[in-house]
Every structure is written in C-alpha cells, then in structure tokens.
Design a protein around this motif. Structure first.
Motif, PDB file in Angstrom:
ATOM      1  N   ALA A   9       0.787  -1.226   0.000  1.00  0.00           N
ATOM      2  CA  ALA A   9       0.000   0.000   0.000  1.00  0.00           C
ATOM      3  C   ALA A   9       0.820   1.278   0.000  1.00  0.00           C
ATOM      4  N   GLY A  10       2.084   1.214   0.383  1.00  0.00           N
ATOM      5  CA  GLY A  10       2.825   2.457   0.534  1.00  0.00           C
ATOM      6  C   GLY A  10       2.397   3.174   1.799  1.00  0.00           C
ATOM      7  N   LYS A  11       1.870   4.393   1.660  1.00  0.00           N
ATOM      8  CA  LYS A  11       1.559   5.213   2.834  1.00  0.00           C
ATOM      9  C   LYS A  11       0.095   5.124   3.267  1.00  0.00           C
ATOM     10  N   SER A  12      -0.798   4.629   2.420  1.00  0.00           N
ATOM     11  CA  SER A  12      -2.204   4.537   2.813  1.00  0.00           C
ATOM     12  C   SER A  12      -2.885   3.425   2.033  1.00  0.00           C
ATOM     13  N   ALA A  13      -3.999   2.939   2.588  1.00  0.00           N
ATOM     14  CA  ALA A  13      -4.737   1.865   1.927  1.00  0.00           C
ATOM     15  C   ALA A  13      -6.145   1.820   2.479  1.00  0.00           C
ATOM     16  N   SER A  14      -7.058   1.275   1.699  1.00  0.00           N
ATOM     17  CA  SER A  14      -8.412   1.001   2.169  1.00  0.00           C
ATOM     18  C   SER A  14      -8.724  -0.454   1.859  1.00  0.00           C
ATOM     19  N   LEU A  15      -9.531  -1.072   2.701  1.00  0.00           N
ATOM     20  CA  LEU A  15      -9.784  -2.508   2.586  1.00  0.00           C
ATOM     21  C   LEU A  15     -11.200  -2.795   3.047  1.00  0.00           C
ATOM     22  N   SER A  16     -11.945  -3.536   2.238  1.00  0.00           N
ATOM     23  CA  SER A  16     -13.307  -3.916   2.609  1.00  0.00           C
ATOM     24  C   SER A  16     -13.280  -5.128   3.531  1.00  0.00           C
ATOM     25  N   LEU A  17     -14.091  -5.083   4.588  1.00  0.00           N
ATOM     26  CA  LEU A  17     -14.200  -6.197   5.530  1.00  0.00           C
ATOM     27  C   LEU A  17     -15.487  -6.985   5.308  1.00  0.00           C
ATOM     28  N   GLY A  18     -16.193  -6.678   4.235  1.00  0.00           N
ATOM     29  CA  GLY A  18     -17.507  -7.255   4.020  1.00  0.00           C
ATOM     30  C   GLY A  18     -17.540  -8.764   3.923  1.00  0.00           C
ATOM     31  N   ARG A  19     -16.469  -9.373   3.415  1.00  0.00           N
ATOM     32  CA  ARG A  19     -16.465 -10.827   3.237  1.00  0.00           C
ATOM     33  C   ARG A  19     -16.023 -11.565   4.492  1.00  0.00           C
ATOM     34  N   MET A  20     -15.636 -10.830   5.533  1.00  0.00           N
ATOM     35  CA  MET A  20     -15.018 -11.464   6.695  1.00  0.00           C
ATOM     36  C   MET A  20     -16.041 -11.809   7.765  1.00  0.00           C
TER      37      MET A  20
END
Length: 228
Positions: A88-99
C-alpha cells in the motif's frame, strides 16, 4: 482423517460466514499440527489450482511465553497469497464485508535477502540477512466461536489470515542496522484517528526478525515453496 473434508469445511465456513461452535482440535480425535499442516497444504493446492500464487508466510503464536502452555517448541505458520497481500505504501483502504469476525494486528513485515544464521542470534547479524522492513497491518479472521482455538486450528484455518497491508519498505543496510536494532526494541504504538489505543514492547510479540527467524523451524514434511 479426511484432509479434503477438513479443507472443504474450513473453506465453506469462511465463504458462508459460518461460525464453528467447537474447534477442530476439540472435536476431531488425532487432530494435531501434522494434520493441520496437511490441511493447509491442501488449501494451498486448491488456491494455486484456482490461479492464485503464494507470496509469503505469516507466523503465529509469536509470544514465546505461550509456548509452554500450548506445548509448542517453535512458531506456527501458514501461507499468504497474491490476493491477500496489499503493498500500500503510505495509505490503503480494505473492505471487511467478506469477513466473519475480523481483528487488526500491527506487524513488522520483512523480506530476507539471504538465509539466516540461527547460530548467531545477535540482532544486528540477523538483520544483515534482511533486505527490507516495513510496518504493516494484518487482518485476521476466525470462524471459531469466541476466537477460541489451538495452534493446530490456527494452521488449518489459513492461519486466520485474511489480508496483510504492507507499508513502504525500508531498505536494510550496514549503515542503518544499529538504528533499526534500537527501534525494534522500543514500544509499538497503535493509534486510531490520531488517538492512542494501544501500546506495548515489540519484544513481547516477538515481532522482530531476530526472534521470528531464529525461532522458526519448519515443522511439517509438506513441500513449501520459496517465498518472497
């Protein structure tokens, strides 16, 4: 024990968000680490057959104080994949919907440039075998009720690995190794929206490559690919 059936059960549990009320270690007679690694190898085979690639390993039960209680003499591990590791480098977004029941853990991620000499446990010497370090966050996800499980359950269930977000790699060289040794011995601080929510010494989590590399021994006869 039917390894394919175990792999089916765990894969389906994650896919359908089904909680297993009793962990495999409490339900299946003879379910041990060897069986768990065989199940993990079957999951790897299936994921590769589906076009995915293994890109590294995550280690678990890194707190050495727990080993005697859990009858362990080394770390345990499971594979990570090209669709679960995010650079991601310095930032990232991630969906938790499948968890199912996700949690977040701060990590120190490292890539080895050469095999580690486990006879010499000096932190600086071991860092000499590391190509780069990066801060990261792993999302772990459990299908076991109330997050209650044993090391064998952990291994069989993908190592509870759902995703790893890797920050900007920091090259390791002879000039910065002394500074890195000092930093890895200091406290880790975890903040949310600029508010401190947790802190603790990295040594407790056995997070530094010195501990992970020196302590880990492959405990399974299954074939393991060279990871990056």
């Amino acid at each position: 024990m039917d390894i394919a059936a175990l792999a089916d059960e765990l894969t389906n549990a994650y896919a359908t968000k089904t909680i297993l009320p009793v962990p495999l270690s409490s339900r299946e007679a003879g379910f041990d680490l060897a069986t768990a690694y065989a199940s993990e190898a079957e999951l790897v085979r299936r994921r590769r057959a589906g076009g995915r690639k293994t890109v590294g390993r995550k280690m678990g039960f890194a707190n050495k104080a727990m080993w005697r209680l859990l009858k362990l003499d080394t770390l345990v591990w499971a594979h990570m994949y090209d669709d679960t590791v995010i650079h991601a480098g310095k930032s990232a977004s991630l969906s938790l919907g499948r968890m199912v029941a996700p949690k977040i853990e701060p990590e120190i991620v490292f890539k080895l440039r050469a095999p580690v000499d486990t006879v010499n446990l000096d932190a600086a010497a071991i860092l000499g075998s590391v190509e780069w370090l990066a801060l990261g966050f792993e999302i772990v996800d459990s299908v076991f009720a109330d997050w209650k499980f044993q090391p064998a359950d952990f291994v069989a269930a993908f190592g509870l690995h759902a995703a790893l977000v890797v920050g900007e790699p920091r090259p390791v060289n002879a000039d910065n190794i002394p500074t890195l040794v000092e930093q890895l011995a200091q406290f880790v601080r975890l903040s949310r929206n600029d508010e401190l929510v947790a802190r603790g010494p990295a040594a407790i989590r056995c997070a530094a490559p010195r501990c992970a590399s020196a302590s880990w021994r492959q405990p399974s006869p299954v074939e393991v690919p060279k990871s990056r």
